[in-house]
Scaffold this motif. Structure first.
Motif, short mmCIF file in Angstrom:
data_model
loop_
_atom_site.label_atom_id
_atom_site.label_comp_id
_atom_site.label_asym_id
_atom_site.label_seq_id
_atom_site.Cartn_x
_atom_site.Cartn_y
_atom_site.Cartn_z
N ASP A 105 106.40 37.42 -50.88
CA ASP A 105 106.00 38.76 -50.43
C ASP A 105 105.63 39.65 -51.62
N LEU A 106 106.34 39.47 -52.73
CA LEU A 106 106.08 40.30 -53.91
C LEU A 106 104.78 39.91 -54.62
N MET A 107 104.19 38.79 -54.21
CA MET A 107 102.87 38.42 -54.71
C MET A 107 101.82 38.49 -53.60
N GLY A 108 102.18 39.18 -52.53
CA GLY A 108 101.32 39.18 -51.35
C GLY A 108 100.71 40.52 -51.00
N ARG A 109 100.49 41.36 -51.97
CA ARG A 109 99.84 42.65 -51.68
C ARG A 109 98.47 42.39 -51.05
N ASN A 110 98.18 43.13 -49.96
CA ASN A 110 96.93 42.98 -49.19
C ASN A 110 96.85 41.65 -48.44
N SER B 257 104.18 30.23 -45.49
CA SER B 257 104.61 28.83 -45.42
C SER B 257 104.89 28.44 -43.98
N GLU B 258 104.91 27.14 -43.76
CA GLU B 258 105.25 26.59 -42.45
C GLU B 258 106.49 25.73 -42.58
N THR B 259 107.38 25.82 -41.61
CA THR B 259 108.59 25.01 -41.58
C THR B 259 108.47 24.03 -40.43
N VAL B 260 108.52 22.73 -40.74
CA VAL B 260 108.28 21.69 -39.75
C VAL B 260 109.50 20.79 -39.65
N LYS C 162 95.82 35.91 -61.78
CA LYS C 162 96.07 34.64 -62.46
C LYS C 162 97.58 34.39 -62.51
N ILE C 163 97.97 33.12 -62.31
CA ILE C 163 99.39 32.77 -62.40
C ILE C 163 99.55 31.45 -63.14
N SER D 226 103.02 27.34 -52.15
CA SER D 226 102.55 28.34 -51.19
C SER D 226 101.56 29.31 -51.79
N MET D 227 101.52 29.43 -53.12
CA MET D 227 100.56 30.33 -53.75
C MET D 227 99.20 29.67 -54.00
N ILE D 228 99.14 28.35 -53.92
CA ILE D 228 97.88 27.66 -54.22
C ILE D 228 96.71 28.19 -53.38
N PRO D 229 96.89 28.42 -52.07
CA PRO D 229 95.73 28.88 -51.29
C PRO D 229 95.29 30.31 -51.60
N TYR D 230 96.08 31.05 -52.34
CA TYR D 230 95.83 32.48 -52.50
C TYR D 230 95.38 32.90 -53.90
N VAL D 231 95.21 31.96 -54.79
CA VAL D 231 94.71 32.26 -56.13
C VAL D 231 93.50 31.37 -56.38
N ALA D 232 92.46 31.93 -56.96
CA ALA D 232 91.26 31.13 -57.24
C ALA D 232 91.64 29.87 -58.00
N PRO D 233 91.08 28.72 -57.64
CA PRO D 233 91.49 27.45 -58.27
C PRO D 233 91.48 27.46 -59.79
#
Length: 475
Positions: free
Chosen positions: A286-291, A298-301, A326-327, A345-352
């Protein structure tokens, strides 16, 4: 019997069951109470086995990988029985020590206040040279007060100055377990005379008593820093563990500092972090999820028969949240469970091109445990019950995250340089990546049963305490 969702913490130092538990029910509780409820009239091994069988047969994530032919009478303790029942899953690297029995009281104390007993040091041994070093020391514990810190080498241990035994002799006679035995049980009041060499070379001999202390998940010395990289501000955060619930508030404070200083690039240091509470991992996200509020974190299966319990965690609003551009994540084989959940979980949200794993491949634990309590026995069974996926449905990293990260950079773990120092090998490589410089990629590998960190293996007792399960290498 209570149930709670949490991601272990491997720390394991062996596959440490990296999960952190919950209370009774844990703070991250979820899902119905499993049925049938096993008998609780006494705490015989047979009744504990009944309890374990009921949990595993109903909830275990890999039901086809349970050994149902195990002879219960062949075991004299519950942990060995659990190991036998999940052996097929372990053979496929699906459960490398992640299912285990622990104490409800010990784990709750750890979660609620970080309470532990010991010297407050994290140890690893040199695989090739049989030497034992401190990877870090907790500031409010007796080891640090005696002069121990990152890079300290243990030289000899005894109950008095007259019966000191050298580490080399202990390792020669019984390997790391002999050193662990020499350090004594994890009880307040246990005293040992220890000869050690500080990172600067000074040799000290001290009588040190284990005490009860609180584990601080983010060090006041180096846990959250703003690094000046040629005029650019880079946020550095070193989270030691996810298992202490107050880690969420400490993360909020750290990100508040980053936000106030205009930080948009992060170095997140998980190099020894074996995991812990999923709720803390969710806060980190959440703290890296502004906007990104309302998008999938994440999904829990769960297993097919428990599909109705599957859930999706969405980014929640946090006042101090950033949207990092950048991370650089620092990880090693000691990085597991909730740490890997955050990275994945951050992979989809930062440019590759702008996200990387620095150091070496991680442990490979995309699964988590629920906690099942047999209150009358002070028994909490941590059983693998769910897998976590990111927003792209990616959660198959049992051999480590290097194979799924867009970028990786190999880097050493320089234990003779303090955390937070821009000159430390892994941090320096992370800064290079953030500057856009090239690097040597990490060579991925199969998941391991022991957690190692650059030629050093985290030490773990044969029967770890709740804190040692969650914080690999802790003594």
């Amino acid at each position: 019997m209570h149930i709670g969702r949490s991601a272990l913490s491997a720390t394991l130092a062996f596959a440490l069951a990296a999960c952190g538990g919950g209370g009774s029910p844990p703070p991250t509780s979820g899902g119905p109470t499993p049925t049938p409820t096993p008998p609780t009239a006494s705490c015989s091994l047979s009744e504990q086995q009944d309890f374990a069988d009921a949990v595993l047969d109903e909830w275990y994530l890999f039901p086809s990988l349970l050994d149902n032919s195990v002879n219960r009478a062949a075991f004299n303790n519950l942990q060995d029985y659990l190991d036998a029942r999940v052996a097929p899953a372990r053979a496929q690297d699906r459960d490398r020590g992640f299912t285990y029995a622990t104490s409800i009281a010990e784990e709750n104390a750890l979660i609620n206040s970080g309470s532990s007993a010991g010297f407050g040091i994290r140890l690893a041994y040199d695989i090739n040279n049989d030497r034992v070093f401190l990877l870090e020391a907790f500031e409010n514990a007796p080891g640090f007060a005696a002069g121990m810190d990152r890079g300290t080498e243990l030289l000899a241990i005894g109950t008095t100055s007259s019966n000191l035994t050298t580490i080399s002799s202990l390792m020669a006679s019984g390997g790391p377990q002999a050193v662990i035995n020499a350090l004594g049980p994890s009880d307040a009041g246990v005293t040992r005379v220890i000869r050690f060499a500080q990172a600067g070379g000074a040799v000290i001999e001290q009588s040190i008593s284990k005490t009860d202390f609180s584990l601080d998940p983010i060090s006041d010395r180096y846990g959250a820093l703003v690094l000046d990289d040629g005029g650019k501000k880079v946020g550095y955060i070193n989270l030691r563990t996810f298992i202490v619930s107050d880690a969420s508030n400490q993360l909020r404070d750290a990100f508040g500092q980053f936000r106030a200083e205009g930080v948009t690039e992060l170095i997140i240091d998980f190099r020894y972090n074996g995991g812990g509470l999923v709720s803390v991992a969710d806060t980190f996200g959440d703290l890296m999820g502004r906007n990104r509020v309302g998008q999938v974190w994440s999904e829990t299966v769960l297993r097919a028969s428990k599909a109705s319990e599957n859930s999706t965690e969405l980014f929640q609003n946090e006042a101090n949240a950033l949207q990092p551009t950048k991370i650089a994540f620092i990880g090693r084989r000691g990085t597991a469970s909730a740490s890997e959940l955050v990275i994945n979980s951050m992979i989809p949200y930062v440019a590759p091109a702008n996200i990387a794993l620095i150091g070496e491949d991680t442990f490979g634990k995309p699964v988590g445990q629920f906690g099942f309590d047999l209150d009358a026995c002070d028994l909490r069974l941590r059983a693998v019950t769910f897998q976590t996926n990111n927003a792209d449905g990616q959660g198959e990293y049992y051999s480590g995250l290097a194979s799924v990260m867009p970028n990786t950079c190999s880097a050493a773990d320089d234990i003779f340089t303090p955390f937070g120092d821009p000159g430390e090998a892994s941090i320096a490589t992370a800064l290079d990546f953030l500057r856009g410089q090239s690097c040597t990629a990490i060579s991925g590998g199969a998941g391991q049963t022991a957690q190692s960190v650059g030629g050093r293996e985290l030490m773990r007792p044969a029967r770890p305490t709740a804190a040692q399960f969650e914080i690999p290498g802790l003594f």
